[in-house]
Enzyme design. Structure first.
Site: not given
Ligand code: F6P
Length: 342
Positions: A10, A103, A125-127, A170, A222, A275
């Site tokens: 992401g 990760e 990562t924003i997480d 997250g 989430e 994001r």
């Molecule tokens: O890992 C970053 C993240 O934004 C998570 O917080 C979220 O669950 C996931 O990516 C969403 O992924 P995508 O952009 O593939 O929908």
């Protein structure tokens, strides 16, 4: 040296600042050539490269997203993915590869390292769920965006005597929820690390309203999970790394609160808004420091490492340390947040 760079997983604010740091120091000081792979590991598998130069990376520091593009491609997910990736690195004469990711992206980098690739990782990562680094860039921006949203929801919640549920991203860690919830003065914060009992949540809201409050703010991560057997949540599709797509628990919590308390309740799912856009000053500085340190690691031939923030210092750690376990919310931080619940 010929140095490859990729951004995987992401996207998040600050990726361009890392790229700029790598190029500015790599080309400007050491005379290295820097090549960018398009769309994360997909660009390595498919040999899609662009030249990154000081000229081509000028002006990108405040820009969100990534000029290289990103994807969740997993070379280990297909039969010939790894062989093709290794072939590309040889064909492009890549001496070192800097993988900027979370990760999953770093996990692939670590595995390719065991197959002979010379990699350096940069945690993104924003997480904020990577161990071995105190913070990842992108997190501060996401927290600020969520906090701004909570502040705005406060005023409309108050006007209409409503309960406002705010769902934030997250994944399986509650860092964004706990930080933005604390900063925004949330009345309840639900995080994956603490399965929630919806009866207790409703009880707290009722108690708060009995004491004179006419509105409440509930922040839900989430990945928040109800105590087993209390509520059922539907589960989403999985990506190439086997991760379930999260999102939507806020809807369930909203319906239950309204049904059980009788208070009018609304939900806001912030999702990818967290994001997007320009990084905060903190994230720009952290990303820049990571980028410069990553090229230093390459220059020192210090491979299979990841740059990290420990305290106020940028350090290098074995890349395996970063992906060994998920960094979850410290119970002591949750205890501080819970002083203000209900
Ligand atoms: O890992 C970053 C993240 O934004 C998570 O917080 C979220 O669950 C996931 O990516 C969403 O992924 P995508 O952009 O593939 O929908």
């Amino acid at each position: 040296m010929r140095v490859g760079v990729l951004t995987g997983g992401g996207d998040c604010p600050g990726l361009n600042a890392v790229i700029r740091g790598i190029v500015r120091k790599g080309e400007g000081e050491y005379g290295h050539s820097v090549l960018g792979f398009r769309h994360g590991w997909r660009g390595v598998v498919d040999d899609e490269v662009v030249d990154l130069t000081i000229a081509s990376t000028r002006g990108i520091l405040p820009r969100g997203g990534t000029i290289l593009g990103s994807s969740r491609t997993n070379p280990y997910g297909t039969d010939d993915g790894v062989a093709r990736a290794l072939d590309t690195l040889e064909r492009e004469r890549i001496d070192a590869l800097i993988a900027i990711g979370g990760e999953d992206t770093l996990g692939v980098a670590a595995k390719l390292g065991t197959e002979g690739a010379r990699v350096v990782g940069v945690p993104k990562t924003i997480d904020n769920d990577l161990s071995a680094t105190d913070y990842t860039f992108g997190f501060d921006t996401a927290v600020q965006i969520a906090t701004d949203a909570i502040d705005r929801l406060h005023t409309t919640a108050e006007s209409h005597d409503r309960v406002m549920v705010v769902e934030v991203m997250g994944r399986h860690a509650g860092w964004i929820a706990i930080h933005s919830g604390m900063a925004g003065g949330a009345d309840i914060i639900l995080i994956p690390e603490r399965p929630f009992d919806i009866d207790e949540v409703c009880g707290r809201i009722r108690h708060r309203h009995q004491r004179g409050a006419n509105f409440s703010i509930v922040v839900v991560a989430e990945g928040a999970q109800p105590v087993e057997g209390t509520l059922s949540l539907s589960s989403g599709a999985t990506d190439e790394f086997g991760h379930v797509r999260l999102g939507g628990v806020g809807n369930v919590v909203t319906d239950e609160i309204e049904k059980r308390t009788g208070f009018e309740t609304r939900v806001t799912i912030l999702g990818h808004v967290l994001r997007g856009g320009t990084p905060t000053a903190y994230d720009r500085v952290l990303a820049t420091r990571f980028g410069v340190e990553a090229i230093e690691a390459v220059h020192d031939h210090d491979f299979q490492t990841m740059v990290a923030l420990q305290g106020a210092q940028i350090v290098r750690v074995p890349i395996d340390d970063a992906i060994r376990e998920l960094k979850t919310v410290d119970p002591a931080l949750y205890d501080v947040a819970s002083v203000f619940f209900g």
